[in-house]
Design an enzyme around this catalytic site. Structure first.
Site, mmCIF file in Angstrom:
data_model
loop_
_atom_site.group_PDB
_atom_site.id
_atom_site.type_symbol
_atom_site.label_atom_id
_atom_site.label_comp_id
_atom_site.label_asym_id
_atom_site.label_seq_id
_atom_site.Cartn_x
_atom_site.Cartn_y
_atom_site.Cartn_z
ATOM 1 C CB SER A 68 -42.267 44.248 9.890
ATOM 2 O OG SER A 68 -42.094 45.267 9.170
ATOM 3 C CE LYS A 71 -38.017 45.376 9.945
ATOM 4 N NZ LYS A 71 -39.306 45.440 9.242
ATOM 5 C CB SER A 121 -40.879 47.763 13.017
ATOM 6 O OG SER A 121 -41.312 46.727 11.856
ATOM 7 N NE ARG A 257 -50.273 45.933 14.364
ATOM 8 C CZ ARG A 257 -48.948 46.523 14.081
ATOM 9 N NH1 ARG A 257 -48.196 46.006 13.173
ATOM 10 N NH2 ARG A 257 -48.445 47.568 14.667
#
Length: 272
Positions: A68, A71, A121, A257
């Protein structure tokens, strides 16, 4: 003598390109990954000094699916190609789910603006946009942007999650720097919209513009967090990527993350 000189020249070139010698990790930056029980790396670029920092410079040059984080450029391509007018355009829910590939997320199964889809997302929104953009326009803008390996041979619409289209952490940062400098093929209006949508955190000490990503492919989980931080007149770009086998249970994988990234940014005194 010639062999020795050749090795030294190669090492010098590696330092010039990567900011360090691939394979020579900075151990103090590796600890957060061990604490989270994940493999991966963090790559950082200090915009003012031009200095690169790596926890693992070999991993920083290895390409995987962007998930993602795509994006970021996907929004720019949709805007630039006229597929959407702005970030407030509403995309209609197509009325189907895919719990095998993306997991069951009933909160996103509704009509929503592109801006909201970016924040939460909602992959289905950008898949719908991808159908409108088409492969030819993707190939054009990806090539002009220098983003990824250019391999769009995957037949499915969602090529940024599944298939051979890949990008390295270093490439992620180089693209963000181009956008930041106004040197990408996208208009100032559209990069301004992106900056507005990408704002993730803002406080009295620092601001973060970013995007997460997570895909499941070939028996692995691949998780990203990429973006940049502005603090005390300093701009630092980052690309964190985590990998693990899907068979290895780790409920903290998604949170790691960001936690790893923020820990390293504090460790390097980028943020307090």
């Amino acid at each position: 003598m010639k062999t020795t000189l050749g090795i030294l020249q190669l090492l010098a070139l590696m330092v010039l390109i990567f900011g360090t010698i691939p394979g020579f990790a900075q151990p103090e930056l590796a600890q957060p990954f061990r604490d989270c029980r994940v493999q991966g790396s963090i790559t950082l670029y200090d915009y003012k000094t031009g200095h690169w920092t790596f926890s693992d410079s070999i991993d920083a040059a290895r390409a995987t699916q962007p998930a993602s984080t795509f994006k970021i450029i996907n929004l720019l391509i949709a805007l630039e190609s006229g597929v959407i007018r702005d970030e407030q355009e509403v995309v209609k829910w197509p009325g189907h789910t895919d719990t095998v590939l993306y997991g069951y997320r009933p909160d996103i199964y509704k009509d929503m603006t592109v801006a909201e889809a970016f924040r939460v997302s909602a992959g289905w929104v950008f898949i719908e946009l991808a159908k409108r953009v088409g492969r030819k326009r993707y190939a054009y803008y990806l090539d002009r942007s220098g983003y990824g390996n250019g391999n769009l041979s995957e037949k499915g619409t969602d090529f940024w999650n599944f298939g051979p289209f890949c990008i390295t952490p270093v490439n992620q940062i180089r693209f963000l720097v181009k956008v930041y400098e106004g040197k990408s093929p996208f208009s100032r209006r559209n990069t301004g919209i992106l900056r507005k949508v990408m704002l993730t955190e803002s406080n009295s000490k620092y601001q973060v513009w970013s995007k997460t990503g997570w895909t499941r492919i070939d028996g692995r989980d691949i998780g990203w967090w990429v973006g940049y931080v502005e603090s005390a007149g300093r701009t630092t770009f980052f690309a964190t990527r985590l990998c693990k086998l899907r068979s290895e249970k780790n409920p903290d994988f998604g949170d790691c993350r960001k936690s790893i990234t923020l820990q390293v940014l504090r460790q390097l005194q980028v943020i307090e």
